[in-house]
Design a protein around this motif. Structure first.
Motif, mmCIF file in Angstrom:
data_model
loop_
_atom_site.group_PDB
_atom_site.id
_atom_site.type_symbol
_atom_site.label_atom_id
_atom_site.label_comp_id
_atom_site.label_asym_id
_atom_site.label_seq_id
_atom_site.Cartn_x
_atom_site.Cartn_y
_atom_site.Cartn_z
ATOM 1 N N VAL A 139 19.152 10.570 1.738
ATOM 2 C CA VAL A 139 19.498 9.143 1.772
ATOM 3 C C VAL A 139 20.982 8.972 2.109
ATOM 4 C CG1 VAL A 139 19.599 7.024 0.395
ATOM 5 C CG2 VAL A 139 17.647 8.556 0.165
ATOM 6 N N ARG A 140 21.838 9.819 1.551
ATOM 7 C CA ARG A 140 23.284 9.710 1.798
ATOM 8 C C ARG A 140 23.604 9.951 3.278
ATOM 9 N NH1 ARG A 140 26.671 13.750 -1.626
ATOM 10 N NH2 ARG A 140 25.757 15.130 -0.069
ATOM 11 N N VAL A 154 21.146 1.269 3.148
ATOM 12 C CA VAL A 154 20.035 2.008 3.765
ATOM 13 C C VAL A 154 18.744 1.231 3.522
ATOM 14 C CG1 VAL A 154 18.748 4.180 3.789
ATOM 15 C CG2 VAL A 154 21.206 4.214 3.373
ATOM 16 N N PHE A 196 15.148 0.674 2.461
ATOM 17 C CA PHE A 196 14.358 1.389 1.449
ATOM 18 C C PHE A 196 13.116 2.044 2.071
ATOM 19 C CE2 PHE A 196 11.187 1.699 -1.920
ATOM 20 C CZ PHE A 196 11.919 2.181 -2.989
ATOM 21 N N ALA A 246 13.953 5.012 4.333
ATOM 22 C CA ALA A 246 14.356 6.176 3.525
ATOM 23 C C ALA A 246 13.133 6.863 2.918
ATOM 24 C CB ALA A 246 15.319 5.725 2.425
ATOM 25 N N CYS A 279 11.861 10.746 3.729
ATOM 26 C CA CYS A 279 11.666 11.739 2.654
ATOM 27 C C CYS A 279 10.222 12.251 2.637
ATOM 28 C CB CYS A 279 12.023 11.118 1.303
ATOM 29 S SG CYS A 279 13.776 10.762 1.137
ATOM 30 N N PHE A 288 10.285 10.242 -4.749
ATOM 31 C CA PHE A 288 11.319 9.355 -4.224
ATOM 32 C C PHE A 288 11.644 8.252 -5.230
ATOM 33 C CE2 PHE A 288 12.564 5.591 -1.756
ATOM 34 C CZ PHE A 288 13.663 6.095 -1.071
ATOM 35 N N CYS A 311 15.181 7.459 -7.130
ATOM 36 C CA CYS A 311 15.835 6.143 -7.081
ATOM 37 C C CYS A 311 16.212 5.668 -8.481
ATOM 38 C CB CYS A 311 14.904 5.124 -6.413
ATOM 39 S SG CYS A 311 14.695 5.411 -4.655
#
Length: 721
Positions: free
Chosen positions: A665-666, A677, A679, A682, A686, A696, A700
């Protein structure tokens, strides 16, 4: 049973059986053979099959006589049917071939030239073989057991036998002369010569009454249009490997197929053949050299293709809608995956790849350019991770497959060899493993042990799906639409993490890029997984079945039928998914450019994603590819690449699942401006990397509690603080 049978009374009984035998059904009595006789008489049917199980219900002794003296009773059946046919004919045949017209004209000429009571020599009469326009075959009774090639002995000569084996050679279908017709150049009389052996001596001098009285010595000329030819094919079958005794080599036997029995099997098929075991009559020099010995063959009456592991007919019945719906219940993808080699512990993603390999993608042909749909998979791993067992299972499960090893096969053995035809003496092509596995799977074990010059023979097959040959004046291209499943060990026997991936694999990039999925299975010591693996192996060793699971794995027969149903679907990729696939591929190319790993990302990778996506859509029996199919295909591709990355457990602490998701995510957050980002994007990224939505969501929540990022109430944006 009497020592000498009265064939005339047997013939009367056979006539009664053909006209009076019936089976009971909901619609009343069904006269099975009367209907066939009517179709044969009206030229709607060319072959008549006599089931000896039906005959045994009427007369067991007569059925046994048909099995023990088959050649004679086939002739009796022919005579009985020939006499019965005029009673069943209720319409004139519209389509007449050359022989019909020829016989009709000759009969009219006979009536005009010769009085009805005038005696004529047998040679000048129409033989029954020439007038006969149908074929008659026996079907073995249901209680008759199949035997191997080795078990057919001299005592079986003349008997009806049922033999199982693998077809190793099938010649081209050629015309075989059955009745030769000659015309005299002096008197014009016709002479007929029925032929029942492989060779014959043509008649030269006319034996008609005119030539005999006038002593004109007329010579005979062969008339091909008036002669009768039948389709003929020679098949060679070899016994199964499990039927060969210790220390022996497999035996072969020749099968002669005629008429409707030709073109029923191809090399590589597993078949059960019912036929009459007969000796071959040799003449001339061959007879002198053989002496008292005689070759034998089987005159085929019934050819049935079989599955290789069970004795059932090949996909005899299709899967019904109820059975398909039962398989397509909740989580059917996991159920099908666990049904592949359930005795082998773990390897879930590898088994998913093998399931998609069995189903295959969709072939594309556009203006002469062909894009293959078959998947190629390479399993590379440490010794003892069940690679060969997986290959053996797929070889048994696939309807059409060939199994070979690296050292046990040469380039010619894989593609095609030139050899001399034993019948005609011509130079012919003998297909190798890849040709025999056409429309199937070729399993190659010990792939790394193959010689380089032999391995290059596979390059063309893996992409173009053909084999180009230019040998001994034969220039052709053979079809090899085959999926390659290869298993190999790393270069040093066991994967060495201190070496680079190129040094460990040591296979050319041109070959590796042709594999859609490349799995590296490492045997890492881990206390929990080692304990579960040891418990699994000991349970299987003790009980000969896999340990109990949440659901019962599907049996091989049902799996085969379901996969055959899946392969009939032709799913398409919709327009809205095209942009998604393109963006994912561009991102994979970008990652491959900046990373130091040796996984080769090219346009073949994009085609591999499309093939895996269409295979997943086929597995759902769908005609359209969905977004989940593409995501799962990309996940499998990413997981196979992930297995190739080196892991240094001893040098650094392994990252937790949450840390790995946070890093992904970073990386997605922009460097300048607000670090926000999407959601959904992302989560999809993943998922493609092999993480589940539950992992995931947990990540979060963890990082939101630590105030590392903030998630809005609608859960559409992740803002990094």
């Amino acid at each position: 049973m009497p020592a000498v049978r009265d064939y005339q009374s047997d013939k009367t009984q056979l006539k009664r059986f053909l006209t009076e035998f019936y089976t009971d059904s909901n619609n009343g009595k069904q006269f099975k053979y009367s209907k066939q006789l009517r179709d044969v008489a009206n030229r709607d049917q060319t072959s008549l099959t006599i089931d000896l199980s039906d005959l045994s219900q009427t007369d067991q002794d007569l059925s046994d006589a048909c099995i023990n003296n088959s050649k004679r009773y086939v002739d009796l059946f022919y005579e009985a049917v020939q006499e019965l046919l005029p009673e069943y004919k209720d319409k004139d045949s519209v389509h007449k071939d050359t022989l019909d017209v020829y016989i009709e004209h000759r009969l009219l000429a006979e009536q005009r030239l010769y009085p009805a009571d005038a005696p004529r020599a047998d040679r000048n009469r129409f033989p029954s073989e020439l007038l006969r326009r149908f074929e008659l075959y026996f079907k073995a009774p249901s209680n008759m057991k199949s035997v191997s090639v080795r078990q057919i002995k001299a005592r079986s000569i003349g008997n009806l036998v049922c033999v199982k084996g693998v077809v190793i050679r099938a010649t081209e279908v050629k015309p075989l002369l059955q009745v030769a017709t000659y015309t005299c150049d002096r008197c014009g009389a016709e002479t007929y010569q029925p032929i029942s052996s492989a060779s014959f001596m043509p008649i030269e001098m006319c034996q008609s009454q005119d030539c005999q009285v006038n002593k004109s010595g007329g010579r005979l000329c062969l008339q091909t249009r008036g002669s009768k030819f039948v389709k003929f094919q020679e098949i060679k079958i070899q016994e199964h490997s499990e039927q060969v005794p210790v220390g022996n080599i497999p035996r072969c036997i020749t099968v002669h197929a005629k008429g409707e029995n030709t073109r029923l099997c191809k090399p590589g098929d597993h078949v059960a053949i019912t036929g009459i075991f007969l000796p071959i009559l040799k003449t001339g020099f061959k007879q002198i050299s053989l002496g008292l010995l005689s070759d034998t063959f089987i005159d085929a009456h019934n050819i049935v293709r079989l599955n290789k592991s069970e004795d059932e007919e090949m996909l005899a019945d299709e899967l019904s809608e109820e059975e398909a719906a039962k398989i397509c219940e909740d989580d059917f993808y996991a159920k099908l995956t666990c049904s592949i080699a359930p005795e082998i512990y773990g390897h879930e993603d590898v088994k998913k790849a093998l399931l998609l390999l069995l189903v295959g993608g969709v072939d594309k042909n556009s203006r002469g350019m062909k894009i293959r749909g078959n998947l190629n998979v390479l399993l590379m791993g440490d010794p003892g991770v069940a690679k060969s067992q997986l290959l053996n299972y797929i070889d048994r499960l696939a309807v059409r497959s060939q199994y070979t090893t690296g050292r046990g096969s040469s380039g010619v053995g894989l593609t095609a060899s030139v050899m001399k035809d034993p019948i005609t003496g011509e130079m012919i092509l003998e297909g190798g493993s890849l040709v025999l596995a056409d429309q199937g799977i070729c399993c190659i074990d010990e792939f790394d042990k193959m010689l380089d010059q032999d391995r290059t023979a596979i390059h063309e097959v893996m992409e173009q799906q053909t084999i180009s040959i230019a040998k001994a004046g034969i220039m052709t291209s053979l079809n090899a639409r085959v999926s390659i499943l290869a298993a190999a060990n790393p270069a040093y026997g066991k994967y060495n993490p201190k070496k680079t991936i190129e040094q460990n694999i040591q296979l050319p990039a041109a070959l590796l890029s042709r594999f859609d999925l490349l799995w590296l299975i490492q045997d890492r010591p881990d206390k929990d997984s080692d304990l579960r693996l040891a418990q699994h192996i000991t349970y299987v060793h003790q009980h000969n079945v896999q340990p109990p699971t949440n659901f019962t794995p599907l049996d091989m027969k049902l799996m085969r039928r379901y996969i055959a149903l899946c392969r009939t679907k032709q799913p398409l990729v919709p327009q809205e998914l095209t942009d998604h696939i393109v963006s994912v591929y561009v991102e994979m190319r970008k990652e491959a450019r900046v990373s130091s790993d040796a996984t080769f990302t090219s346009a073949r990778t994009l085609l591999g994603i499309l093939r895996l996506s269409t295979a997943l859509a086929r597995l759902r029996l769908s005609s359209m590819v969905e977004r989940d199919d593409v995501n799962e295909a990309i996940r499998l591709m990413e997981m196979s690449k992930e297995s190739l990355k080196p892991r240094y457990e001893s040098m650094q602490r392994p990252k937790s699942t949450s840390d790995q998701i946070f890093a992904i995510v970073r990386e997605m957050a922009p460097l300048d401006g607000p670090r926000v980002v999407n959601f959904q994007e992302a989560m999809e990224k993943c998922t493609r990397k092999g993480f589940t939505p539950e992992m995931f969501n947990e990540c979060c929540k963890t990082y939101e509690d630590l105030n590392v990022w903030l998630i809005n109430n609608a859960r559409t944006k992740i803002t990094l603080i």
